[in-house]
Enzyme design. Structure first.
Site, PDB file in Angstrom:
ATOM      1  CD  GLU A  41     -11.823  51.089  84.345  1.00  0.00           C
ATOM      2  OE1 GLU A  41     -11.219  51.522  83.216  1.00  0.00           O
ATOM      3  OE2 GLU A  41     -13.367  50.641  83.951  1.00  0.00           O
TER       4      GLU A  41
ATOM      5  N   GLY B 169     -12.903  58.848  86.152  1.00  0.00           N
ATOM      6  CA  GLY B 169     -13.377  60.155  85.621  1.00  0.00           C
ATOM      7  C   GLY B 169     -13.026  61.191  87.000  1.00  0.00           C
TER       8      GLY B 169
ATOM      9  CD  GLU C 268     -19.114  54.820  83.180  1.00  0.00           C
ATOM     10  OE1 GLU C 268     -19.087  54.598  81.927  1.00  0.00           O
ATOM     11  OE2 GLU C 268     -18.240  55.639  83.576  1.00  0.00           O
TER      12      GLU C 268
ATOM     13  CB  SER D 216      -7.938  59.398  86.782  1.00  0.00           C
ATOM     14  OG  SER D 216      -9.146  59.753  87.215  1.00  0.00           O
TER      15      SER D 216
ATOM     16  CG  ASN E 130     -15.130  52.773  78.167  1.00  0.00           C
ATOM     17  OD1 ASN E 130     -15.907  52.822  77.389  1.00  0.00           O
ATOM     18  ND2 ASN E 130     -15.460  52.664  79.286  1.00  0.00           N
ATOM     19  CD1 TRP E 131     -13.021  56.836  72.839  1.00  0.00           C
ATOM     20  CD2 TRP E 131     -13.951  56.489  70.891  1.00  0.00           C
ATOM     21  NE1 TRP E 131     -12.132  57.065  71.782  1.00  0.00           N
ATOM     22  CE2 TRP E 131     -12.609  56.898  70.363  1.00  0.00           C
ATOM     23  CE3 TRP E 131     -14.882  56.322  69.740  1.00  0.00           C
ATOM     24  CZ2 TRP E 131     -12.225  57.147  69.291  1.00  0.00           C
ATOM     25  CZ3 TRP E 131     -14.319  56.322  68.468  1.00  0.00           C
ATOM     26  CH2 TRP E 131     -12.841  56.924  68.229  1.00  0.00           C
ATOM     27  CE  LYS E 132     -16.094  55.675  80.774  1.00  0.00           C
ATOM     28  NZ  LYS E 132     -15.911  56.359  82.093  1.00  0.00           N
TER      29      LYS E 132
ATOM     30  CG  HIS F  97     -17.266  50.320  82.410  1.00  0.00           C
ATOM     31  ND1 HIS F  97     -18.029  51.620  83.160  1.00  0.00           N
ATOM     32  CD2 HIS F  97     -15.976  50.792  82.203  1.00  0.00           C
ATOM     33  CE1 HIS F  97     -17.194  52.568  83.103  1.00  0.00           C
ATOM     34  NE2 HIS F  97     -15.773  52.165  82.588  1.00  0.00           N
TER      35      HIS F  97
HETATM   36  P1  PGA Z   1     -11.581  57.670  83.117  1.00  0.00           P
HETATM   37  O1  PGA Z   1     -12.538  56.329  82.606  1.00  0.00           O
HETATM   38  O2  PGA Z   1     -10.226  57.293  82.350  1.00  0.00           O
HETATM   39  O3  PGA Z   1     -12.223  58.840  82.270  1.00  0.00           O
HETATM   40  O4  PGA Z   1     -11.288  57.576  84.448  1.00  0.00           O
HETATM   41  C1  PGA Z   1     -12.040  55.020  82.650  1.00  0.00           C
HETATM   42  C2  PGA Z   1     -13.218  53.986  82.325  1.00  0.00           C
HETATM   43  O5  PGA Z   1     -14.048  54.238  82.858  1.00  0.00           O
HETATM   44  O6  PGA Z   1     -12.994  52.882  81.610  1.00  0.00           O
END
Ligand code: PGA
Length: 251
Positions: free
Chosen positions: A163, A169, A93, A209, A8-10, A91
């Protein structure tokens, strides 16, 4: 069942960076027996990446539930036809930064299924919910509302990413037994929602993470069918190492 190794490159990488990453990755990947790499790039790169992708599958990070109309700045499933296989829905976010409601997520899920894509639904509890022992209730509610009115006679493949919000993160990962236990619980919930045993058609990924150093132990657990990776998927060496680790895990 192959392990889905999803990036997931966001909101990272411009078109040149995305092309160069996928070019390098495709040339590094040998024969894959146990892994299915999948990348969720920003929308603008999807079209250019499509021709480069041989072993790598593509997904979109979001979509609108309507096919077209006056929705400035949005992208519909109709526009993504022929370009991606998966669409990430719900997601953390999107839920917590962009305030997407359970109802909106349900509308998106229905629209994604209707358009012939696979939604990859993200679910997960916040830290305060975990600390007050509400994890299972939160997940149950997120799953039930997301798949409300889905026709399981037409739809039998489900993709869910667990998640925990507090693990995204942050470098914090739940203990392995906890992840496995929660994945088992999610599997049970999904069978209940679908009204049948989904078994091989139910893919539950872990995200939060994930790094090359913890990917093998997470993937080795029975109910974990893949990984959704944010930060570590931006570096080709890390992402490739995670795929290599997955290749050693045959489930
Ligand atoms: P992360 O993000 O691996 O940087 O914790 C995972 C995600 O948001 O899908």
């Amino acid at each position: 069942m192959k392990n889905i190794i999803a990036a997931n490159w966001k909101m990272n990488k411009n078109i040149d960076e995305a092309l160069s990453f996928v070019n390098d990755l495709e040339s590094k990947l040998g024969e894959l027996n146990n892994s299915e790499p999948l990348i969720f790039p920003p929308f603008i790169s999807i079209f250019s990446l499509k021709n480069l992708c041989k072993k790598v599958k593509l997904g979109a990070q979001n979509c609108h539930y309507e096919e077209k109309g006056a929705f400035t700045g949005e992208i519909s499933t109709l526009m993504l036809k022929g370009l991606v296989d998966f669409i990430l829905i719900g997601h953390s976010e999107r839920r917590h930064v962009f305030n997407e409601s359970l109802e909106l997520i349900n509308k998106k899920i229905l629209s994604v299924f209707e358009s012939g894509f696979y939604p990859m639904l993200c679910v997960g509890e916040k830290l305060e919910e975990k600390e007050s022992g509400k994890t299972i209730d939160v997940l149950e509610k997120q799953l039930k509302t997301a798949y409300k009115d889905v026709d399981f006679d037409k739809t039998d493949k489900l993709f869910v990413a667990y998640e925990p919000v507090w693990a995204i993160g942050t470098g914090r990962v739940p203990i392995l037994e906890e992840i496995e236990e929660i994945h088992k619980e999610i599997r049970g919930q999904l069978n209940k929602i679908a009204g049948k045993s989904l078994s091989e058609n139910c893919h539950i990924l872990y995200g939060g993470s994930v790094k090359p150093s913890n990917s093998s132990e997470i993937l080795s657990k029975e109910n974990i069918n893949g990984l959704l990776i944010g930060g570590a998927s931006l570096q080709i060496n890390d992402f490739f190492d995670i795929i290599q680790n997955s290749e050693k895990i045959n489930k």
